[in-house]
Design a protein around this motif. Structure first.
Motif, short mmCIF file in Angstrom:
data_model
loop_
_atom_site.label_atom_id
_atom_site.label_comp_id
_atom_site.label_asym_id
_atom_site.label_seq_id
_atom_site.Cartn_x
_atom_site.Cartn_y
_atom_site.Cartn_z
N ASN A 39 -4.35 1.58 6.12
CA ASN A 39 -3.11 0.15 5.43
C ASN A 39 -1.88 0.56 5.41
OD1 ASN A 39 -2.92 1.32 2.62
ND2 ASN A 39 -5.77 1.24 3.09
N ILE A 40 -1.75 -0.65 5.11
CA ILE A 40 0.06 -0.36 4.54
C ILE A 40 0.14 0.40 3.19
CG2 ILE A 40 0.38 -2.43 3.17
CD1 ILE A 40 2.38 -1.11 5.79
N ASP A 41 -0.50 0.24 2.61
CA ASP A 41 -0.75 1.40 1.08
C ASP A 41 -0.56 2.92 1.90
OD1 ASP A 41 0.26 -0.55 -0.20
OD2 ASP A 41 -1.78 -0.68 -0.33
N ASN A 42 -1.80 3.03 2.18
CA ASN A 42 -1.91 4.42 3.07
C ASN A 42 -0.42 5.33 3.39
OD1 ASN A 42 -3.80 4.59 1.48
ND2 ASN A 42 -5.99 4.69 3.06
N ALA A 43 0.05 4.04 4.34
CA ALA A 43 0.91 4.74 5.83
C ALA A 43 1.86 4.91 5.18
CB ALA A 43 1.45 3.29 6.80
N SER A 44 2.58 4.03 3.78
CA SER A 44 3.75 4.67 3.14
C SER A 44 3.23 5.97 2.30
CB SER A 44 3.61 3.84 1.92
OG SER A 44 4.65 2.26 3.04
N GLU A 45 1.68 6.05 2.27
CA GLU A 45 1.81 6.63 1.73
C GLU A 45 2.10 8.82 2.25
OE1 GLU A 45 -0.66 7.89 -2.49
OE2 GLU A 45 -1.85 6.46 -0.69
N LEU A 46 2.05 8.08 3.38
CA LEU A 46 1.57 9.53 4.67
C LEU A 46 2.91 9.46 5.18
CD1 LEU A 46 -1.09 9.27 6.09
CD2 LEU A 46 -0.93 10.41 4.81
N THR A 47 4.53 8.81 4.76
CA THR A 47 5.51 8.99 5.06
C THR A 47 6.63 10.32 3.76
OG1 THR A 47 5.96 6.80 5.74
CG2 THR A 47 7.65 7.76 5.65
N ALA A 48 5.90 11.17 4.43
CA ALA A 48 6.71 12.45 3.69
C ALA A 48 7.96 12.14 3.01
CB ALA A 48 6.35 13.96 3.77
N PRO A 49 8.14 12.59 2.02
CA PRO A 49 10.45 12.30 1.82
C PRO A 49 10.96 13.47 3.42
CG PRO A 49 8.99 13.19 -0.12
CD PRO A 49 7.56 12.96 1.17
N THR A 50 12.66 12.66 3.04
CA THR A 50 13.03 13.45 3.92
C THR A 50 14.65 14.34 3.65
OG1 THR A 50 14.00 11.28 5.05
CG2 THR A 50 12.21 12.14 5.61
N GLU A 51 14.82 14.80 4.25
CA GLU A 51 16.00 15.82 2.92
C GLU A 51 17.21 14.54 3.26
OE1 GLU A 51 17.10 19.61 5.37
OE2 GLU A 51 16.06 18.75 6.91
N GLU A 52 16.55 14.17 4.11
CA GLU A 52 18.08 12.11 4.48
C GLU A 52 18.02 11.41 2.88
OE1 GLU A 52 18.87 10.21 8.04
OE2 GLU A 52 19.66 9.09 6.91
N GLN A 53 16.58 11.33 2.93
CA GLN A 53 16.14 10.39 1.68
C GLN A 53 16.96 11.26 0.44
OE1 GLN A 53 11.85 9.95 2.44
NE2 GLN A 53 12.25 8.07 1.17
N LEU A 54 17.10 12.63 -0.08
CA LEU A 54 17.18 13.00 -1.29
C LEU A 54 18.39 13.75 -1.36
CD1 LEU A 54 14.11 15.82 -1.12
CD2 LEU A 54 14.18 14.20 -3.00
N LEU A 55 18.89 13.31 -0.04
CA LEU A 55 20.61 13.24 -0.80
C LEU A 55 21.17 12.33 -0.23
CD1 LEU A 55 20.94 16.45 2.35
CD2 LEU A 55 21.44 16.85 -0.13
N GLU A 56 20.57 11.26 -0.21
CA GLU A 56 21.01 9.79 -0.48
C GLU A 56 22.21 9.39 -1.39
OE1 GLU A 56 18.64 6.85 1.06
OE2 GLU A 56 17.07 6.93 -0.60
N THR A 57 21.89 9.20 -2.45
CA THR A 57 22.36 9.43 -3.04
C THR A 57 23.94 10.37 -4.06
OG1 THR A 57 20.90 10.74 -4.67
CG2 THR A 57 20.80 7.65 -4.35
#
Length: 315
Positions: free
Chosen positions: A186-204
């Motif tokens: 389901n979409i909630d689980n799909a979101s949880e399985l999307t691990a963080p990325t370098e780009e996410q952590l660097l975007e701010t």
């Protein structure tokens, strides 16, 4: 990986074979989880939902569960079974949390774990090209390891590395959500399985901090190309032999760094680091450093190199 015996200037190829029984391989791995995979044992033959999972392990650095499956035959789908097991894990968080609390003296709640970092590991004598191509996406939380045994009590355990180049974040994120949704998650689980990325952590972070991080990353990979980069929700970890060596937390105008060394192991004559051995912090190790520019980059890299050298010697 081929294994050879050296006799002066001659070499003899050592022929390996598969393990006769899945259970024999499972027992070996479970008894040596920390040595082989850098994980801690939680349960064997763990029944949850409709499935019985071969091995459940815990990755302390990532604060996450890992499912390990052992295969003798190559006639199975790593994608379908893998996502079915991961979906089961995410739908039965309480069961995994209770089993963890039964196995370790520390007590955790469901919300204490990093569910976005869960993954499944397959260990087999070999994999088909279809299986290797199927998981050849850095966004998929599935890893393959080939195990071969040799005469005189030797064995090898080699990870099948993913060679595809990660797409830009927006594409990877959306594509990954579609892929896992297609497998019945389901979409909630799909979101949880999307691990963080370098780009996410660097975007701010400011451009200056991004450049600073890139310079330090380039240096680490120049020292040792086997570094594994593992972003979490809290920091970007650089792992070697299943252990975090250095962790980075990009902020808007600064870069926090933790070196995974115990108090007293770091030689820091200029005293740039802070002792966090008795202070709550996100990264691994007892030394924390906050950098805002590259004025002392060469000296700071010498501190990071001490952590790298220590972990290299230990393994």
């Amino acid at each position: 990986m081929d294994l050879y015996k050296i006799d002066k200037q001659n070499m003899e190829k050592i022929i390996g074979s598969n393990f006769d029984l899945e259970r024999g391989l499972q027992n070996l791995i479970e008894n040596n989880l920390e040595l082989t995979l850098g994980l801690e044992f939680v349960a064997s033959e763990f029944t949850v939902g409709k499935y019985r999972l071969d091995t459940v392990a815990y990755d302390r650095d990532l604060n996450s569960f890992v499912i390990i499956e052992y295969k003798k035959s190559s006639k199975y789908s790593v994608i379908d079974q893998g996502f079915a097991y991961l979906n089961t894990l995410l739908n039965h968080k309480v069961d995994f949390t209770l089993r963890f609390n039964e196995s370790f003296p520390e007590q955790k709640k469901v919300e204490d774990f990093e569910w976005g970092q869960v993954k499944i590991i397959y260990i087999a004598g070999s994999f088909t090209s279809y299986q290797m191509d199927a998981i050849n996406n850095p966004a998929l939380p599935i890893e393959l390891f080939e195990a071969r045994k040799y005469k005189n009590g030797y064995m090898t355990l080699n990870q099948i590395m993913k060679t595809s180049i990660p797409a830009r974040f927006s594409h990877t994120h959306n594509q990954h959500k579609r892929e896992v949704a297609d497998k019945g998650i389901n979409i909630d689980n799909a979101s949880e399985l999307t691990a963080p990325t370098e780009e996410q952590l660097l975007e701010t972070s400011s451009e200056n901090i991004r450049d600073l991080y890139q310079s330090m990353k380039d240096s680490l990979l120049e020292w040792d190309s086997s570094f594994e980069i593992k972003p979490t929700k809290l920091y970007i970890g650089f792992r070697l032999n299943h252990r975090n060596v250095v962790d980075f937390l990009p902020q808007k105008n600064a870069l926090k760094v933790w070196m995974n060394l115990s108090k007293g192991e770091l030689n820091d004559p200029e005293k740039l680091t802070r002792d966090v051995s008795h202070t709550g912090h996100w990264g691994n190790g007892d030394y924390e450093l906050k950098i805002k520019n590259d004025e002392q980059l060469e000296y700071i890299l010498s501190l990071l190199k001490q952590s790298w050298q220590q972990h290299r010697i230990e393994h």
